[in-house]
Design an enzyme around this catalytic site. Structure first.
Site, PDB file in Angstrom:
ATOM      1  N   HIS A 126      -6.380   5.431   0.445  1.00 54.49           N
ATOM      2  CA  HIS A 126      -4.756   5.208   0.406  1.00 54.49           C
ATOM      3  C   HIS A 126      -4.399   6.016  -1.068  1.00 54.49           C
ATOM      4  O   HIS A 126      -4.823   5.793  -2.048  1.00 54.49           O
ATOM      5  CB  HIS A 126      -4.441   3.675   0.309  1.00 54.49           C
ATOM      6  CG  HIS A 126      -2.885   3.474   0.092  1.00 54.49           C
ATOM      7  ND1 HIS A 126      -2.219   3.092   1.260  1.00 54.49           N
ATOM      8  CD2 HIS A 126      -2.018   3.416  -0.784  1.00 54.49           C
ATOM      9  CE1 HIS A 126      -0.968   3.315   0.974  1.00 54.49           C
ATOM     10  NE2 HIS A 126      -0.901   3.133  -0.332  1.00 54.49           N
ATOM     11  N   CYS A 127      -3.544   7.092  -0.765  1.00 60.44           N
ATOM     12  CA  CYS A 127      -3.247   8.052  -1.834  1.00 60.44           C
ATOM     13  C   CYS A 127      -1.900   7.371  -2.508  1.00 60.44           C
ATOM     14  O   CYS A 127      -0.748   7.479  -1.774  1.00 60.44           O
ATOM     15  CB  CYS A 127      -2.929   9.368  -1.199  1.00 60.44           C
ATOM     16  SG  CYS A 127      -2.438  10.523  -2.847  1.00 60.44           S
ATOM     17  N   PRO A 128      -1.862   7.053  -3.648  1.00 56.10           N
ATOM     18  CA  PRO A 128      -0.576   6.355  -4.438  1.00 56.10           C
ATOM     19  C   PRO A 128       0.208   7.493  -4.508  1.00 56.10           C
ATOM     20  O   PRO A 128       1.490   7.218  -4.676  1.00 56.10           O
ATOM     21  CB  PRO A 128      -1.215   5.741  -5.651  1.00 56.10           C
ATOM     22  CG  PRO A 128      -2.467   6.618  -5.909  1.00 56.10           C
ATOM     23  CD  PRO A 128      -2.960   7.080  -4.795  1.00 56.10           C
TER      24      PRO A 128
ATOM     25  N   GLY B 152       2.097   7.935  -1.231  1.00 50.13           N
ATOM     26  CA  GLY B 152       2.497   6.479  -0.828  1.00 50.13           C
ATOM     27  C   GLY B 152       2.312   6.188   0.590  1.00 50.13           C
ATOM     28  O   GLY B 152       2.962   5.646   1.473  1.00 50.13           O
ATOM     29  N   GLN B 153       1.097   6.664   0.967  1.00 52.22           N
ATOM     30  CA  GLN B 153       0.623   6.385   2.443  1.00 52.22           C
ATOM     31  C   GLN B 153      -0.824   6.474   2.614  1.00 52.22           C
ATOM     32  O   GLN B 153      -1.714   6.950   1.816  1.00 52.22           O
ATOM     33  CB  GLN B 153       1.280   7.908   3.419  1.00 52.22           C
ATOM     34  CG  GLN B 153       0.948   7.597   4.548  1.00 52.22           C
ATOM     35  CD  GLN B 153       1.611   6.392   5.375  1.00 52.22           C
ATOM     36  OE1 GLN B 153       0.917   5.164   5.193  1.00 52.22           O
ATOM     37  NE2 GLN B 153       2.412   6.594   6.194  1.00 52.22           N
TER      38      GLN B 153
END
Length: 448
Positions: free
Chosen positions: A182-184, A187-188
């Site tokens: 999950h890549c901050p 945002g996805q």
């Protein structure tokens, strides 16, 4: 008596007398954010997307105004204009890839409405007559992938066995096929359906950093040659170039290192999650097909369609009107009255049964004092008995023993409790007779 008011009937009838259907994204149980009627799906931390766009667009704008604009006249045959065109094109492509990564379904596995049927019996040593052996769901299963046995796990949240390479994202609250991470920054979740766009976004960001960094040095060199000065004096004449050099130098280590790392993962057909969790370099990777075929699988295969149509209409769950218990409105799906449910806390049936046992325990023989009478007010009964000087006010009663009340200057005892009071009275009379006989025996012994 002032009781609880029933909820508006419109809320209960809206679901029952409406069209009976609702869009899938409106009933979605994950933590996703939907835009444009479910056409775009983002993660719950979608606000970080705007910050990422700012980190890309702001330095490019500074480069175009203070560096590229001044280099346009230094190159013949309109080559100076190409410097501006290339940097703008790279920026637009990078932002588009960012939006494609963030605004699409990463490969969400639809959750089940009920768990699968149990397959094995739970191991027990003894089964009593009339007792059914309890069934259980195995936590893992073994499946064969390319001749290698792979374990798949059961997801309690989605109530399904995750397919190979699938994992549950605790941030989005979804099971994602070929879950990478999950890549901050976007945002996805990064999964099967958006991994290639994520890699191309990181790769273009690396090229953009190198491009801006390189032409900042070109501009400083032009100043040195034009004014025949040292590099330090030339850098003082263009502070914007100094800021961009520092910014791109720091950024390229981040996005460049990420690009190199994912090139390694693609060449070995791993995900970030698998690399940190399973360490395939220590054992055989069942998904590795060779370097060329691994790259072909990521960039040259068609993206599978989404397994969930978020704009499709599904049957709306019917709303059930609350029912009344002794004048109190209770939710049809709760074991406690609405007025007793603590905000933000799920009701537990054991607590409801425990409270029932507490009230019944207060009316048992243990709650009667040694003299055979009822106690004044127990600590637990003080929750349901009205305080002093509250005559004429509404009192919330317990559903079972609701006959406790205040009338005139005495307590009225319900028929359920009356036999207990008589039992206490008989115990008190027996206690007194035993005490009198004991005293007589002691006096008789004293005389002799």
């Amino acid at each position: 008596m002032n009781g609880l008011q029933p909820p508006p009937s419109d809320l209960a009838n809206e679901a029952n007398h409406g069209d009976g259907f609702i869009r899938t994204y409106k009933a979605w149980k994950g933590s996703n954010v939907f835009v444009l009627g479910g056409r775009l799906i983002f993660g719950p931390d979608v606000r970080s997307l705007f910050f990422t766009i700012f980190l890309i667009a702001a330095p490019v704008a500074v480069f175009c105004v203070f560096v590229a604009r001044k280099l346009m006249d230094d190159f013949p045959h309109h080559l100076g204009v190409s410097i501006m065109v290339v940097v703008v094109a790279l920026t637009l492509c990078d932002i588009i890839l960012l939006l494609l990564t963030s605004g699409r379904d990463p490969g969400i596995i639809p959750r089940n409405s009920h768990p699968p049927e149990p397959e094995v019996y739970e191991g027990i040593t003894e089964v009593r007559p009339g007792q059914t052996p309890p069934l259980r769901l195995p936590r893992t299963k073994d499946v064969v992938v390319n001749g290698t046995s792979v374990k798949i796990k059961y997801c309690d949240t989605c109530m399904l066995y995750r397919p190979p390479r699938c994992s549950h994202c605790s941030i989005c609250n979804n099971c994602v096929d070929r879950f990478d991470h999950h890549c901050p920054w976007v945002g996805q979740c990064i999964g099967l359906r958006n991994y290639r766009f994520f890699f191309m976004f990181v790769f273009l960001a690396t090229l953009l950093c190198l491009y801006v960094h390189g032409f900042c040095w070109v501009y400083i060199r032009r100043i040195m040659d034009g004014e025949e000065t040292t590099i330090w004096k030339a850098m003082t004449k263009t502070p914007a170039s100094i800021v961009l050099l520092i910014y791109t130098f720091i950024s390229v280590w981040f996005v460049g290192g990420l690009t190199v790392f994912h090139l390694y993962l693609i060449s070995t057909n791993q995900s970030t999650y698998e690399n940190f969790r399973y360490r395939y370099d220590r054992r055989e990777n069942p998904y590795n097909k060779g370097v060329i075929e691994n790259f072909m699988e990521i960039f040259c295969t068609s993206i599978p369609p989404s397994k969930t149509n978020f704009r499709a209409k599904i049957q709306k769950e019917p709303a059930i009107s609350p029912r009344t218990v002794n004048g109190r409105f209770t939710s049809p799906n709760k074991g406690k009255a609405i007025g007793d449910i603590e905000m933000g806390r799920k009701p537990v049936w054991d607590e409801a049964l425990g409270e029932r046992g507490d009230y019944e325990g207060q009316l048992s023989g243990d709650s009667i004092d040694k003299d055979g009478g009822l106690p004044d007010v127990s600590p637990d009964l003080s929750r349901i008995l009205p305080p002093e000087n509250t005559e004429g006010r509404g009192v919330m009663h317990h559903p079972r023993h609701s006959s406790w009340g205040r009338n005139s200057e005495r307590w009225e005892i319900s028929p359920e409790v009356l036999p207990l009071s008589r039992l206490g009275e008989s115990k008190r009379m027996n206690g007194r007779s035993n005490a009198e006989s004991t005293n007589e025996n002691q006096q008789y012994e004293t005389k002799f």
